[in-house]
Motif scaffolding. Structure first.
Motif, PDB file in Angstrom:
ATOM      1  N   GLU A 156      12.627-116.607 -27.375  1.00 18.78           N
ATOM      2  CA  GLU A 156      13.252-116.657 -26.070  1.00 18.78           C
ATOM      3  C   GLU A 156      14.577-117.403 -26.122  1.00 18.78           C
ATOM      4  O   GLU A 156      14.829-118.224 -26.994  1.00 18.78           O
ATOM      5  N   LEU A 174      14.775-122.700 -21.655  1.00 22.04           N
ATOM      6  CA  LEU A 174      13.996-123.867 -22.043  1.00 22.04           C
ATOM      7  C   LEU A 174      13.390-124.549 -20.817  1.00 22.04           C
ATOM      8  O   LEU A 174      13.986-124.538 -19.741  1.00 22.04           O
ATOM      9  N   ARG A 215       8.550-124.809 -27.459  1.00 25.21           N
ATOM     10  CA  ARG A 215       9.491-123.813 -26.935  1.00 25.21           C
ATOM     11  C   ARG A 215      10.925-124.194 -27.253  1.00 25.21           C
ATOM     12  O   ARG A 215      11.758-123.348 -27.573  1.00 25.21           O
ATOM     13  N   ALA A 247      13.111-121.569 -29.453  1.00 27.36           N
ATOM     14  CA  ALA A 247      13.975-120.744 -28.594  1.00 27.36           C
ATOM     15  C   ALA A 247      15.277-120.366 -29.283  1.00 27.36           C
ATOM     16  O   ALA A 247      15.964-121.204 -29.864  1.00 27.36           O
ATOM     17  N   GLY A 277       4.171-118.401 -32.475  1.00 34.04           N
ATOM     18  CA  GLY A 277       3.557-117.786 -31.301  1.00 34.04           C
ATOM     19  C   GLY A 277       2.157-117.280 -31.541  1.00 34.04           C
ATOM     20  O   GLY A 277       1.390-117.103 -30.593  1.00 34.04           O
TER      21      GLY A 277
END
Length: 334
Positions: A4, A9, A33, A37, A50
């Motif tokens: 992502e 964030l 994350r 990211a 993940g």
């Protein structure tokens, strides 16, 4: 594979400024994350962070694996090294192990333990260092774990590919082989001496030694070059040149002699030794954590161009310096 966006964030909790937020404020998964990211994985990483484990594609169905751990106060000091430096060093010493086997790093798995009040600025900078060095080694970071601990601890597992070659072991040196080295030794020990004595780097030589102590510079690609040239045995100088050559000598059942005239002593190491009133050659022979590569080559084989001859292999046992027995010092984690 891209995680992502970093724009997505997690925000700090109500009332907390982003620059003041800590690991406790954000929580385990929020920090994870932040770590993942916007990071692009290399093609070999089929499944990255993940899932329960990473999935890495191998060319010929074999994988080379190693793990190392760095503990605050033993392997690094936060008053001597920045979080970015610590991240880079954590990857460098593991990637050097891959190179010493003749392998190409594919991915790294990172376990991080830290206190709950660790600032996010620290974990962010550590992560930047991890990724910078992983990229320099030609790999990425495929996943890991985050736990609370009293001190900062970084554990890195490296996975590598031999590309169809046999691994270069410590046990293959033969009488008549030549010993060659890629990289230099002595810098890290000289830098550590300066830091221990509280001597501030004041010129290019001292700055170079301290910088290499903080972040070693292993010649990653020279491990593959040596393997392709048919190296019989290889190791990285994590514990010191004599100590690590001693591992090859014992595993191979041979004697190794180092020629100090051929080995030489880098000028920055000599400059620091003059400041400290120390024998520079002792750092070159015994100083650890430079992560240069040393290997044994058959005399008829071509030694790769970035390697230089520093000794020879004969029948017998142990390691000699200029054909004289010498006890090895070296670095130890204990």
């Amino acid at each position: 594979m891209i995680a992502e966006s970093r724009e997505d964030l997690p925000a700090p909790p109500d009332g907390a400024r982003a620059e003041d937020a800590t690991v406790r404020d954000t929580g385990e998964f929020g920090v994870i994350r932040r770590i993942t990211a916007g990071r692009e994985q290399p093609a070999a990483t089929l499944i990255g962070p993940g899932d329960d484990a990473a999935v890495v594609s191998l060319t010929h169905g074999t994988v080379v694996a190693s793990v190392d751990m760095l503990v605050e106060g033993r392997h690094f000091r936060t008053d001597w090294s920045s979080p970015h430096d610590i991240g880079r060093k954590s990857i460098a010493q593991n990637a050097a192990d891959m190179a010493a086997m003749g392998a190409r790093p594919l991915t790294f798995l990172v376990g991080l333990g830290c206190p709950a009040d660790t600032p996010l600025a620290v974990t962010d900078a550590l992560n930047e260092g991890l990724w910078e060095e992983a990229s320099a080694a030609g790999a990425g970071i495929g996943g890991g774990d985050l736990v609370q601990s009293p001190h900062i601890t970084v554990s890195v597992t490296a996975l590598g590919d031999l590309d169809g070659r046999r691994a270069v072991l410590r046990s293959g040196a033969r009488p008549g082989d030549l010993i060659a080295m890629a990289g230099e030794t002595g810098y890290s020990a000289a830098g550590l001496e300066l830091l221990t004595r509280g001597i501030a780097p004041a010129d290019a030589a001292t700055r170079e030694c301290v910088a290499i102590h903080r972040v070693p510079r292993p010649p990653y690609r020279e491990g593959v070059s040596a393997a392709e040239a048919g190296a019989h045995a290889m190791i990285d100088t994590s514990d010191g040149l004599l100590s690590d050559l001693g591992h090859i000598a014992r595993a191979s059942g041979v004697r190794i002699n180092i020629d100090t005239a051929a080995l030489g002593c880098p000028e920055p190491v000599r400059a620091v030794a003059a400041i400290c009133g120390t024998d520079a050659m002792s750092w070159v022979l015994d100083g650890g954590e430079d992560h240069a590569l040393v290997a044994a080559f058959a005399p008829e084989s071509a030694v790769p161009k970035n390697w230089r001859l520093i000794g020879s292999v004969s029948e017998g046992k142990g390691v000699t310096v200029d054909h004289t027995s010498r006890s090895a010092g070296g670095w130890t984690s204990w």
